[in-house]
Design a protein around this motif. Structure first.
Motif, PDB file in Angstrom:
ATOM      1  N   LYS A 196      30.840  74.122 -21.513  1.00 26.63           N
ATOM      2  CA  LYS A 196      31.270  74.055 -20.090  1.00 26.63           C
ATOM      3  C   LYS A 196      30.680  72.995 -19.360  1.00 26.63           C
ATOM      4  CE  LYS A 196      33.956  77.807 -19.761  1.00 26.63           C
ATOM      5  NZ  LYS A 196      34.972  78.053 -19.098  1.00 26.63           N
ATOM      6  N   GLY A 197      29.613  72.272 -19.756  1.00 29.03           N
ATOM      7  CA  GLY A 197      28.920  71.132 -19.295  1.00 29.03           C
ATOM      8  C   GLY A 197      27.780  71.674 -18.215  1.00 29.03           C
ATOM      9  N   VAL A 198      27.248  72.701 -18.438  1.00 31.82           N
ATOM     10  CA  VAL A 198      26.107  73.115 -17.522  1.00 31.82           C
ATOM     11  C   VAL A 198      24.941  72.254 -18.079  1.00 31.82           C
ATOM     12  CG1 VAL A 198      24.620  75.003 -16.810  1.00 31.82           C
ATOM     13  CG2 VAL A 198      27.244  75.456 -17.273  1.00 31.82           C
ATOM     14  N   ASN A 199      24.108  71.802 -16.738  1.00 27.16           N
ATOM     15  CA  ASN A 199      22.730  71.118 -17.073  1.00 27.16           C
ATOM     16  C   ASN A 199      21.915  71.917 -18.051  1.00 27.16           C
ATOM     17  OD1 ASN A 199      20.026  70.860 -15.838  1.00 27.16           O
ATOM     18  ND2 ASN A 199      21.227  69.047 -15.179  1.00 27.16           N
ATOM     19  N   TRP A 200      21.385  71.024 -18.680  1.00 23.70           N
ATOM     20  CA  TRP A 200      20.404  71.425 -19.671  1.00 23.70           C
ATOM     21  C   TRP A 200      19.260  72.416 -19.143  1.00 23.70           C
ATOM     22  CZ3 TRP A 200      21.866  72.308 -24.572  1.00 23.70           C
ATOM     23  CH2 TRP A 200      22.644  71.426 -24.981  1.00 23.70           C
ATOM     24  N   LYS A 201      18.680  71.783 -17.929  1.00 24.83           N
ATOM     25  CA  LYS A 201      17.528  72.569 -17.516  1.00 24.83           C
ATOM     26  C   LYS A 201      18.012  73.773 -16.884  1.00 24.83           C
ATOM     27  CE  LYS A 201      14.373  68.792 -16.712  1.00 24.83           C
ATOM     28  NZ  LYS A 201      13.167  68.706 -16.080  1.00 24.83           N
ATOM     29  N   SER A 202      19.145  73.722 -16.422  1.00 27.61           N
ATOM     30  CA  SER A 202      19.555  75.346 -15.765  1.00 27.61           C
ATOM     31  C   SER A 202      19.801  76.294 -17.019  1.00 27.61           C
ATOM     32  CB  SER A 202      21.047  74.862 -15.025  1.00 27.61           C
ATOM     33  OG  SER A 202      20.957  74.246 -14.156  1.00 27.61           O
ATOM     34  N   ILE A 203      20.397  75.646 -18.075  1.00 31.93           N
ATOM     35  CA  ILE A 203      20.353  76.895 -19.141  1.00 31.93           C
ATOM     36  C   ILE A 203      18.981  77.124 -19.522  1.00 31.93           C
ATOM     37  CG2 ILE A 203      21.279  77.014 -21.547  1.00 31.93           C
ATOM     38  CD1 ILE A 203      23.391  74.751 -20.908  1.00 31.93           C
ATOM     39  N   LEU A 204      18.264  76.185 -19.722  1.00 31.31           N
ATOM     40  CA  LEU A 204      16.653  76.705 -20.059  1.00 31.31           C
ATOM     41  C   LEU A 204      16.156  77.628 -19.336  1.00 31.31           C
ATOM     42  CD1 LEU A 204      15.328  73.270 -21.085  1.00 31.31           C
ATOM     43  CD2 LEU A 204      15.575  74.973 -22.769  1.00 31.31           C
ATOM     44  N   LYS A 205      16.224  77.484 -17.827  1.00 31.11           N
ATOM     45  CA  LYS A 205      15.750  78.419 -16.961  1.00 31.11           C
ATOM     46  C   LYS A 205      16.426  79.745 -16.817  1.00 31.11           C
ATOM     47  CE  LYS A 205      16.078  77.519 -12.074  1.00 31.11           C
ATOM     48  NZ  LYS A 205      15.652  76.799 -10.858  1.00 31.11           N
ATOM     49  N   TRP A 206      17.866  79.746 -17.187  1.00 28.07           N
ATOM     50  CA  TRP A 206      18.553  80.862 -17.013  1.00 28.07           C
ATOM     51  C   TRP A 206      18.221  81.949 -18.290  1.00 28.07           C
ATOM     52  CZ3 TRP A 206      24.040  78.370 -16.041  1.00 28.07           C
ATOM     53  CH2 TRP A 206      23.917  78.035 -14.652  1.00 28.07           C
ATOM     54  N   VAL A 207      17.971  81.188 -19.295  1.00 27.37           N
ATOM     55  CA  VAL A 207      17.673  82.164 -20.485  1.00 27.37           C
ATOM     56  C   VAL A 207      16.229  82.050 -20.943  1.00 27.37           C
ATOM     57  CG1 VAL A 207      19.904  81.723 -21.444  1.00 27.37           C
ATOM     58  CG2 VAL A 207      17.972  80.217 -22.216  1.00 27.37           C
ATOM     59  N   GLY A 208      15.505  81.638 -19.997  1.00 28.65           N
ATOM     60  CA  GLY A 208      13.956  81.671 -20.352  1.00 28.65           C
ATOM     61  C   GLY A 208      13.376  81.054 -21.364  1.00 28.65           C
ATOM     62  N   GLN A 209      13.978  79.808 -21.712  1.00 26.85           N
ATOM     63  CA  GLN A 209      13.481  78.953 -22.688  1.00 26.85           C
ATOM     64  C   GLN A 209      12.615  77.824 -22.087  1.00 26.85           C
ATOM     65  OE1 GLN A 209      13.417  79.370 -25.955  1.00 26.85           O
ATOM     66  NE2 GLN A 209      14.960  81.004 -26.145  1.00 26.85           N
ATOM     67  N   SER A 210      11.792  77.367 -22.671  1.00 21.06           N
ATOM     68  CA  SER A 210      10.736  76.259 -22.216  1.00 21.06           C
ATOM     69  C   SER A 210      10.891  75.035 -22.802  1.00 21.06           C
ATOM     70  CB  SER A 210       9.304  76.635 -22.597  1.00 21.06           C
ATOM     71  OG  SER A 210       8.976  76.815 -24.015  1.00 21.06           O
ATOM     72  N   SER A 211      11.798  75.114 -23.903  1.00 16.67           N
ATOM     73  CA  SER A 211      12.205  73.892 -24.607  1.00 16.67           C
ATOM     74  C   SER A 211      13.454  73.569 -25.313  1.00 16.67           C
ATOM     75  CB  SER A 211      11.195  73.161 -25.458  1.00 16.67           C
ATOM     76  OG  SER A 211      11.311  73.817 -26.812  1.00 16.67           O
ATOM     77  N   TYR A 212      14.263  72.547 -25.032  1.00 20.24           N
ATOM     78  CA  TYR A 212      15.426  72.295 -25.784  1.00 20.24           C
ATOM     79  C   TYR A 212      15.138  72.493 -27.356  1.00 20.24           C
ATOM     80  CZ  TYR A 212      19.633  70.291 -27.984  1.00 20.24           C
ATOM     81  OH  TYR A 212      20.689  70.084 -28.654  1.00 20.24           O
ATOM     82  N   SER A 213      14.337  72.362 -27.938  1.00 18.11           N
ATOM     83  CA  SER A 213      14.317  72.464 -29.283  1.00 18.11           C
ATOM     84  C   SER A 213      14.354  73.836 -29.721  1.00 18.11           C
ATOM     85  CB  SER A 213      13.081  71.472 -29.950  1.00 18.11           C
ATOM     86  OG  SER A 213      11.754  72.326 -29.120  1.00 18.11           O
TER      87      SER A 213
END
Length: 183
Positions: free
Chosen positions: A139-156
């Motif tokens: 849906k094109g949600v910003n990566w930083k938002s997704i990371l924050k929403w799911v409690g991840q610290s890195s894209y990898s």
């Protein structure tokens, strides 16, 4: 191996007659609408809801001090309001939950009105976090938002949860180059 958005909405709109399957359905929906891990489903309390945001530290990332800060969607808000923002009622061990998931999906796959959705029955409690993340990406949600929403610290780390479909890949290529002018 996420479920599709159409499958998710069919599951959202379906009600099971048995209490156990209805509980499993709501646990699945919480995972899909919030991106929660199985181990965190039953940890939300009223103090975790702050100005329509879900704020908590997932069990798996406690040692890294990574917090979830996620605005609640109308779907997640509805599910949490049903239990007065206290998900302790969803206490279920992983094996019975996985068996319940299989039962729920077998029923959905067997219903005539859902035949076109092609429900798979081999999902486990891990697949519904994938659903949230994959839908957010498509849906094109910003990566930083997704990371924050799911409690991840890195894209990898989050990358392993992302599963893109062929139609999505095609639409992304069309964004880049579109259709040729003479077509």
């Amino acid at each position: 191996n996420p479920i599709t958005e159409d499958q998710l909405m069919a599951l959202y709109n379906h009600t099971f007659e048995t209490k156990h399957l209805e509980k499993v359905r709501k646990m699945i929906l919480l995972q899909c609408f919030i991106g929660m891990r199985y181990g965190d489903i039953r940890r939300i309390r009223p103090e975790n809801i702050q100005e329509n945001f879900l704020v908590f530290t997932p069990t798996k990332t406690e040692r890294y001090d990574v917090k979830v800060e996620q605005p609640l969607s109308p779907y997640s808000m509805e599910l949490l309001e049903e239990v007065n923002f206290d998900t302790s009622c969803y206490k279920m061990e992983n094996q019975p939950y996985n068996r319940g998931i299989e039962d729920v999906l077998k029923i959905m796959a067997s219903k005539e009105e859902y035949k076109d959705l092609k429900f798979k029955t081999d999902h486990t409690s891990h697949n519904f976090r994938d659903t949230f993340i994959s839908l957010a990406v498509t849906k094109g949600v910003n990566w930083k938002s997704i990371l924050k929403w799911v409690g991840q610290s890195s894209y990898s780390i989050m990358d392993r949860y992302i599963h893109l479909t062929r139609p999505f890949d095609e639409s992304e290529m069309n964004k880049l180059y579109g259709k040729k002018a003479n077509q």
